[in-house]
Motif scaffolding. Sequence first.
Motif, PDB file in Angstrom:
ATOM      1  N   ARG A 153      43.713  48.540  80.521  1.00  0.00           N
ATOM      2  CA  ARG A 153      44.783  49.487  80.834  1.00  0.00           C
ATOM      3  C   ARG A 153      44.451  50.839  80.219  1.00  0.00           C
ATOM      4  O   ARG A 153      43.790  50.918  79.188  1.00  0.00           O
ATOM      5  CB  ARG A 153      46.131  49.009  80.273  1.00  0.00           C
ATOM      6  CG  ARG A 153      46.611  47.710  80.880  1.00  0.00           C
ATOM      7  CD  ARG A 153      48.081  47.457  80.604  1.00  0.00           C
ATOM      8  NE  ARG A 153      48.338  47.107  79.222  1.00  0.00           N
ATOM      9  CZ  ARG A 153      49.557  46.869  78.746  1.00  0.00           C
ATOM     10  NH1 ARG A 153      50.616  46.964  79.536  1.00  0.00           N
ATOM     11  NH2 ARG A 153      49.739  46.542  77.484  1.00  0.00           N
ATOM     12  N   ASP A 154      44.952  51.876  80.858  1.00  0.00           N
ATOM     13  CA  ASP A 154      44.739  53.220  80.334  1.00  0.00           C
ATOM     14  C   ASP A 154      45.250  53.323  78.903  1.00  0.00           C
ATOM     15  O   ASP A 154      46.297  52.766  78.561  1.00  0.00           O
ATOM     16  CB  ASP A 154      45.456  54.263  81.193  1.00  0.00           C
ATOM     17  CG  ASP A 154      44.811  54.452  82.557  1.00  0.00           C
ATOM     18  OD1 ASP A 154      43.662  54.004  82.748  1.00  0.00           O
ATOM     19  OD2 ASP A 154      45.466  55.045  83.431  1.00  0.00           O
ATOM     20  N   GLN A 155      44.518  54.005  78.084  1.00  0.00           N
ATOM     21  CA  GLN A 155      44.898  54.346  76.712  1.00  0.00           C
ATOM     22  C   GLN A 155      45.073  53.119  75.811  1.00  0.00           C
ATOM     23  O   GLN A 155      45.849  53.135  74.862  1.00  0.00           O
ATOM     24  CB  GLN A 155      46.167  55.200  76.694  1.00  0.00           C
ATOM     25  CG  GLN A 155      46.003  56.478  77.468  1.00  0.00           C
ATOM     26  CD  GLN A 155      47.288  57.257  77.615  1.00  0.00           C
ATOM     27  OE1 GLN A 155      48.364  56.786  77.319  1.00  0.00           O
ATOM     28  NE2 GLN A 155      47.150  58.485  78.089  1.00  0.00           N
ATOM     29  N   THR A 156      44.353  52.026  76.123  1.00  0.00           N
ATOM     30  CA  THR A 156      44.404  50.836  75.273  1.00  0.00           C
ATOM     31  C   THR A 156      43.016  50.250  75.088  1.00  0.00           C
ATOM     32  O   THR A 156      42.126  50.437  75.914  1.00  0.00           O
ATOM     33  CB  THR A 156      45.293  49.722  75.857  1.00  0.00           C
ATOM     34  OG1 THR A 156      44.690  49.210  77.046  1.00  0.00           O
ATOM     35  CG2 THR A 156      46.694  50.193  76.141  1.00  0.00           C
ATOM     36  N   ILE A 157      42.864  49.525  74.006  1.00  0.00           N
ATOM     37  CA  ILE A 157      41.695  48.683  73.770  1.00  0.00           C
ATOM     38  C   ILE A 157      42.236  47.313  73.414  1.00  0.00           C
ATOM     39  O   ILE A 157      43.137  47.187  72.576  1.00  0.00           O
ATOM     40  CB  ILE A 157      40.807  49.223  72.634  1.00  0.00           C
ATOM     41  CG1 ILE A 157      40.205  50.568  73.062  1.00  0.00           C
ATOM     42  CG2 ILE A 157      39.706  48.217  72.285  1.00  0.00           C
ATOM     43  CD1 ILE A 157      39.370  51.237  71.996  1.00  0.00           C
ATOM     44  N   MET A 158      41.704  46.278  74.064  1.00  0.00           N
ATOM     45  CA  MET A 158      42.165  44.920  73.820  1.00  0.00           C
ATOM     46  C   MET A 158      41.164  44.176  72.954  1.00  0.00           C
ATOM     47  O   MET A 158      39.954  44.260  73.180  1.00  0.00           O
ATOM     48  CB  MET A 158      42.375  44.145  75.123  1.00  0.00           C
ATOM     49  CG  MET A 158      42.888  42.719  74.892  1.00  0.00           C
ATOM     50  SD  MET A 158      43.048  41.759  76.406  1.00  0.00           S
ATOM     51  CE  MET A 158      44.464  42.548  77.139  1.00  0.00           C
ATOM     52  N   VAL A 159      41.680  43.448  71.980  1.00  0.00           N
ATOM     53  CA  VAL A 159      40.878  42.564  71.154  1.00  0.00           C
ATOM     54  C   VAL A 159      41.249  41.145  71.576  1.00  0.00           C
ATOM     55  O   VAL A 159      42.417  40.754  71.503  1.00  0.00           O
ATOM     56  CB  VAL A 159      41.162  42.765  69.653  1.00  0.00           C
ATOM     57  CG1 VAL A 159      40.275  41.844  68.816  1.00  0.00           C
ATOM     58  CG2 VAL A 159      40.959  44.220  69.254  1.00  0.00           C
ATOM     59  N   ASN A 160      40.267  40.394  72.057  1.00  0.00           N
ATOM     60  CA  ASN A 160      40.470  39.009  72.462  1.00  0.00           C
ATOM     61  C   ASN A 160      39.955  38.112  71.350  1.00  0.00           C
ATOM     62  O   ASN A 160      38.779  38.185  70.987  1.00  0.00           O
ATOM     63  CB  ASN A 160      39.714  38.701  73.756  1.00  0.00           C
ATOM     64  CG  ASN A 160      40.189  39.564  74.905  1.00  0.00           C
ATOM     65  OD1 ASN A 160      41.276  39.371  75.401  1.00  0.00           O
ATOM     66  ND2 ASN A 160      39.366  40.524  75.290  1.00  0.00           N
ATOM     67  N   VAL A 161      40.847  37.282  70.819  1.00  0.00           N
ATOM     68  CA  VAL A 161      40.503  36.382  69.726  1.00  0.00           C
ATOM     69  C   VAL A 161      40.735  34.956  70.207  1.00  0.00           C
ATOM     70  O   VAL A 161      41.829  34.628  70.673  1.00  0.00           O
ATOM     71  CB  VAL A 161      41.368  36.657  68.477  1.00  0.00           C
ATOM     72  CG1 VAL A 161      40.988  35.723  67.338  1.00  0.00           C
ATOM     73  CG2 VAL A 161      41.262  38.116  68.043  1.00  0.00           C
ATOM     74  N   ALA A 162      39.703  34.117  70.113  1.00  0.00           N
ATOM     75  CA  ALA A 162      39.823  32.708  70.473  1.00  0.00           C
ATOM     76  C   ALA A 162      39.581  31.869  69.228  1.00  0.00           C
ATOM     77  O   ALA A 162      38.513  31.948  68.621  1.00  0.00           O
ATOM     78  CB  ALA A 162      38.832  32.350  71.572  1.00  0.00           C
ATOM     79  N   VAL A 163      40.610  31.140  68.834  1.00  0.00           N
ATOM     80  CA  VAL A 163      40.509  30.220  67.704  1.00  0.00           C
ATOM     81  C   VAL A 163      40.922  28.838  68.208  1.00  0.00           C
ATOM     82  O   VAL A 163      41.443  28.709  69.312  1.00  0.00           O
ATOM     83  CB  VAL A 163      41.388  30.669  66.516  1.00  0.00           C
ATOM     84  CG1 VAL A 163      40.849  31.960  65.907  1.00  0.00           C
ATOM     85  CG2 VAL A 163      42.834  30.848  66.932  1.00  0.00           C
ATOM     86  N   ALA A 164      40.721  27.817  67.410  1.00  0.00           N
ATOM     87  CA  ALA A 164      41.002  26.446  67.842  1.00  0.00           C
ATOM     88  C   ALA A 164      42.415  26.318  68.403  1.00  0.00           C
ATOM     89  O   ALA A 164      43.395  26.527  67.695  1.00  0.00           O
ATOM     90  CB  ALA A 164      40.813  25.486  66.680  1.00  0.00           C
ATOM     91  N   GLY A 165      42.499  26.003  69.681  1.00  0.00           N
ATOM     92  CA  GLY A 165      43.781  25.767  70.326  1.00  0.00           C
ATOM     93  C   GLY A 165      44.604  26.987  70.684  1.00  0.00           C
ATOM     94  O   GLY A 165      45.703  26.863  71.196  1.00  0.00           O
ATOM     95  N   GLU A 166      44.085  28.172  70.429  1.00  0.00           N
ATOM     96  CA  GLU A 166      44.836  29.393  70.738  1.00  0.00           C
ATOM     97  C   GLU A 166      43.921  30.499  71.224  1.00  0.00           C
ATOM     98  O   GLU A 166      42.752  30.566  70.859  1.00  0.00           O
ATOM     99  CB  GLU A 166      45.578  29.909  69.498  1.00  0.00           C
ATOM    100  CG  GLU A 166      46.650  29.012  68.989  1.00  0.00           C
ATOM    101  CD  GLU A 166      47.445  29.634  67.852  1.00  0.00           C
ATOM    102  OE1 GLU A 166      47.448  30.870  67.709  1.00  0.00           O
ATOM    103  OE2 GLU A 166      48.067  28.873  67.104  1.00  0.00           O
TER     104      GLU A 166
END
Length: 98
Positions: free
Chosen positions: A29-42
């Motif tokens: 999305r405009d004007q955003t940076i996403m951090v994707n975090v994958a941990v056990a079960g989430e």
Amino acid sequence: MKNHGFGKLVTFLNQLEQERISYTLSHHRDQTIMVNVAVAGEQWEVEFFEDGSVEVERFVSNAKINGEEVFSELFAMYSDSKSHSAKLTQNAKFTTTT
């Protein structure tokens, strides 16, 4: 000076690295940076906005493991052409190579 979300983003990334939690960055999305975090079960999707605001969406597993039989649900629910995908799924063979 205008407060930007960049400082919050860097602080968050530093903490993830310090705790040895892996992540990926993306931009959807405009004007955003996403951090994707994958941990056990989430899975966490944390979006940092240019204005300093932050949105967090968490996806928590039900801990149920499925086999390839659920592919038909995926295609039936999310395909552009439901009738086409149903035929394709019925005729498809999913194999793994070793």
